[in-house]
Scaffold this active site. Structure first.
Site, mmCIF file in Angstrom:
data_model
loop_
_atom_site.group_PDB
_atom_site.id
_atom_site.type_symbol
_atom_site.label_atom_id
_atom_site.label_comp_id
_atom_site.label_asym_id
_atom_site.label_seq_id
_atom_site.Cartn_x
_atom_site.Cartn_y
_atom_site.Cartn_z
ATOM 1 N N GLN A 1 -13.050 6.008 5.640
ATOM 2 C CA GLN A 1 -13.073 4.613 5.976
ATOM 3 C C GLN A 1 -14.433 4.264 6.567
ATOM 4 O OE1 GLN A 1 -9.706 3.260 8.241
ATOM 5 N NE2 GLN A 1 -8.215 4.301 6.955
ATOM 6 N N GLU B 1 -8.730 4.200 -2.043
ATOM 7 C CA GLU B 1 -8.863 5.194 -0.968
ATOM 8 C C GLU B 1 -9.372 6.487 -1.581
ATOM 9 O OE1 GLU B 1 -5.737 5.593 1.967
ATOM 10 O OE2 GLU B 1 -5.212 3.458 1.757
ATOM 11 N N ASN C 1 0.853 -1.199 0.000
ATOM 12 C CA ASN C 1 0.000 0.000 0.000
ATOM 13 C C ASN C 1 0.879 1.235 0.000
ATOM 14 O OD1 ASN C 1 -2.480 1.737 0.773
ATOM 15 N ND2 ASN C 1 -1.049 2.152 2.446
ATOM 16 N N GLU C 2 0.576 2.177 -0.839
ATOM 17 C CA GLU C 2 1.304 3.462 -0.890
ATOM 18 C C GLU C 2 2.814 3.227 -0.771
ATOM 19 O OE1 GLU C 2 -0.456 6.544 1.601
ATOM 20 O OE2 GLU C 2 -2.286 6.506 0.376
HETATM 21 O O1 AHR Z 1 -6.840 6.339 5.221
HETATM 22 C C1 AHR Z 1 -5.821 6.890 5.974
HETATM 23 C C2 AHR Z 1 -4.456 6.721 5.327
HETATM 24 O O2 AHR Z 1 -4.384 7.460 4.150
HETATM 25 C C3 AHR Z 1 -4.070 5.324 4.893
HETATM 26 O O3 AHR Z 1 -3.548 4.576 5.931
HETATM 27 C C4 AHR Z 1 -3.033 5.573 3.860
HETATM 28 O O4 AHR Z 1 -2.968 4.541 2.890
HETATM 29 C C5 AHR Z 1 -3.405 6.922 3.277
HETATM 30 O O5 AHR Z 1 -2.335 7.775 3.227
#
Ligand code: AHR
Length: 499
Positions: free
Chosen positions: A352, A303, A172-173
């Site tokens: 989220q 996201e 992720n990222e």
């Molecule tokens: O959703 C909060 C954060 O935002 C996540 O952990 C990350 O992937 C993004 O930078």
């Protein structure tokens, strides 16, 4: 009078239900308190999952849930979260809020939650600080049935049957919190790690997601695809999706602005920034087209959503924010955009699910409220598995002098229930609009309407949980192949049409 044109004779693509997906990270009160309270809690629960929250999410038809992160995913070592709870490692969640993570919610609990929700599973693996072996064994633990060390361990931990992992994120990222890598370096790691995300069960192939760009980082998209595409062409199931992250920060990353305290200028700025999602999808999609002209690789917007300053007095690392009619419009616009690009966008996950960022649900002890964003998802659920129809709405430019936006925003599908579903947003905070909707060669026999509307700051609280709620919308005049109605200011409208 604004015209809305719909051509039911022209279907443009299938709308994956996962476009309305969600994301839950070990962050703040999302997992703990929000979803999971443990079996011994006084809050009514089933195997530790809050009954009220599960029920609300099922009603909204949550199609898929991503877990365990986010940034947390690249620090998560899955073996810490299995076995007897009393022996699970306790540690500090260094990324989010510096609180104790007792690992009482792990793989078994996530799978149990998805079972209760009846949704697909999206597990995000650890590339940033995890090994290939660790990732490979996790997949074996979850999906292998037969004689193997990980299948045996799973059985020993009380679950002899394997689970289905529908989606798996390889990091992720990784351009940021997931290891600060360059696109070429990550691209090579992706080639390696994904090799060991094995498909053990025929007919249950895992959809593998490669870490894609942040916002407009076209350099990343290009670099990762350049590094991987020769293999992608040859190897079936090598890469099924590429992620994209884009949050709506009305005031920029540094000074995010308040969720509740904003003026019209800020409102329109938020709308304008939300509409930018379409440009991002088009531009990243154009790069993807060069390497994948047949659109076999899905763009996975895993996201998205609004990101404001936290509510005063709450832990800055918990990202807890309120949710107003402004957020409802943000949700409506994004979901319309994803529908319109369903040829490329195969999944999207709002950030989220509960108590973090643009949540659909907020909790306080045993109390729970549905946010305006929840109601939008609940209205849009009829698009899930539908066929996108050609549509166009005449718009005029409105807003603040520096932040001009179209007044109306729509998407239309032919639902699997055989009805036409129109979702139309009125972005104006002050003006209602008369709409004349025309349907090519299609008689409209009946209409069922639902509306969510209110002043731009309107929101639900634990004291007033239904201040913003959907209402029946029945002021629609049917005239053969057309409809006439007035859409109120600041609203999200759903019309279900019998044809
Ligand atoms: O959703 C909060 C954060 O935002 C996540 O952990 C990350 O992937 C993004 O930078």
């Amino acid at each position: 009078m604004a015209k809305l044109y719909v051509n039911p004779k022209h279907q443009l693509g299938h709308i994956n239900p996962e476009i309305q997906g969600h994301f839950s990270e070990h962050l703040g009160r999302c997992i703990y308190e929000g979803l999971y309270v443990g079996e011994n809690s006084d809050i009514p629960n089933t195997n530790g999952m809050r009954n009220d929250v599960v029920e609300a999410l099922k009603e909204m038809q949550i199609p898929v849930l991503r877990w365990p992160g986010g940034c947390f995913a690249d620090e998560y070592h899955w073996m810490d979260g299995i076995g007897p709870k009393e022996t699970r490692k306790k540690m500090i969640n260094t990324h989010w809020g510096g609180v104790v993570e007792d690992n009482s919610f792990g793989t078994h609990e996530f799978m149990e939650l998805c079972r209760q929700l009846g949704c697909k599973t999206y597990v995000n693996g650890n590339v940033g600080s995890g090994t290939v072996q660790e990732m490979s064994e996790w997949v074996e633990y979850m999906t292998f049935e037969g004689v193997s060390p990980m299948a045996d361990l799973r059985a020993k931990n009380g679950h002899p049957e394997s689970w289905k992992v529908d989606y798996f994120g390889v990091g992720n990222e990784n351009w940021g919190c997931g290891g600060n890598m360059t696109p070429e370096y990550y691209g090579n790691l992706y080639r390696r790690y994904q090799t060991y995300v094995r498909n053990y069960k025929k007919g249950q192939e895992i959809f593998k997601i490669c870490c894609g760009p942040n916002v407009d980082d076209y350099y990343w998209t290009e670099g990762v695809l350049k590094t991987t595409h020769d293999h992608a062409e040859k190897a079936h199931g090598f890469m099924n999706g590429l992620s994209l992250h884009y949050y709506t920060h009305p005031d920029g990353w540094e000074k995010k602005g308040s969720a509740l305290d904003f003026d019209e200028e800020k409102y329109y700025k938020t709308m304008k920034k939300t509409l930018y999602m379409e440009e991002l999808i088009k531009n990243h999609g154009a790069i993807m087209d060069q390497y994948d002209p047949e659109k076999k690789i899905g763009l996975i917007v895993d996201e998205w959503g609004t990101w404001y300053e936290v509510e005063p007095g709450t832990n800055p690392g918990f990202l807890y924010q309120q949710n107003t009619m402004r957020d409802a419009l943000v949700a409506g616009i994004n979901l319309n955009i994803f529908n319109k690009h369903c040829d490329r966008v195969k999944m999207a996950n709002i950030a989220q699910l509960v108590n973090v960022l643009q949540s659909v649900i907020l909790t306080e002890g045993e109390k729970m409220i549905k946010t305006p964003t929840y109601h939008v998802f609940n209205m849009y659920k009829y698009h899930q598995d539908g066929e996108l129809l050609e549509s166009y709405v005449e718009t005029e430019e409105i807003g603040h002098k520096d932040f001009k936006v179209p007044n109306l925003h729509e998407s239309v599908s032919l639902g699997k229930d055989g009805r036409i579903h129109v979702t139309l947003n009125n972005l104006s905070v002050t003006e209602s609009y008369d709409i004349d909707a025309v349907f090519t060669e299609t008689d409209i026999k009946g209409v069922e309407g639902t509306i969510l509307t209110g002043e731009m700051h309107a929101h639900n609280t634990f004291e007033e949980p239904d201040a913003v709620r959907t209402e029946k919308f029945d002021q629609v005049e049917i005239g053969g192949q057309s409809l006439k109605f007035t859409i109120p200011a600041c609203s999200v409208l759903h019309l279900a049409l019998e044809i």
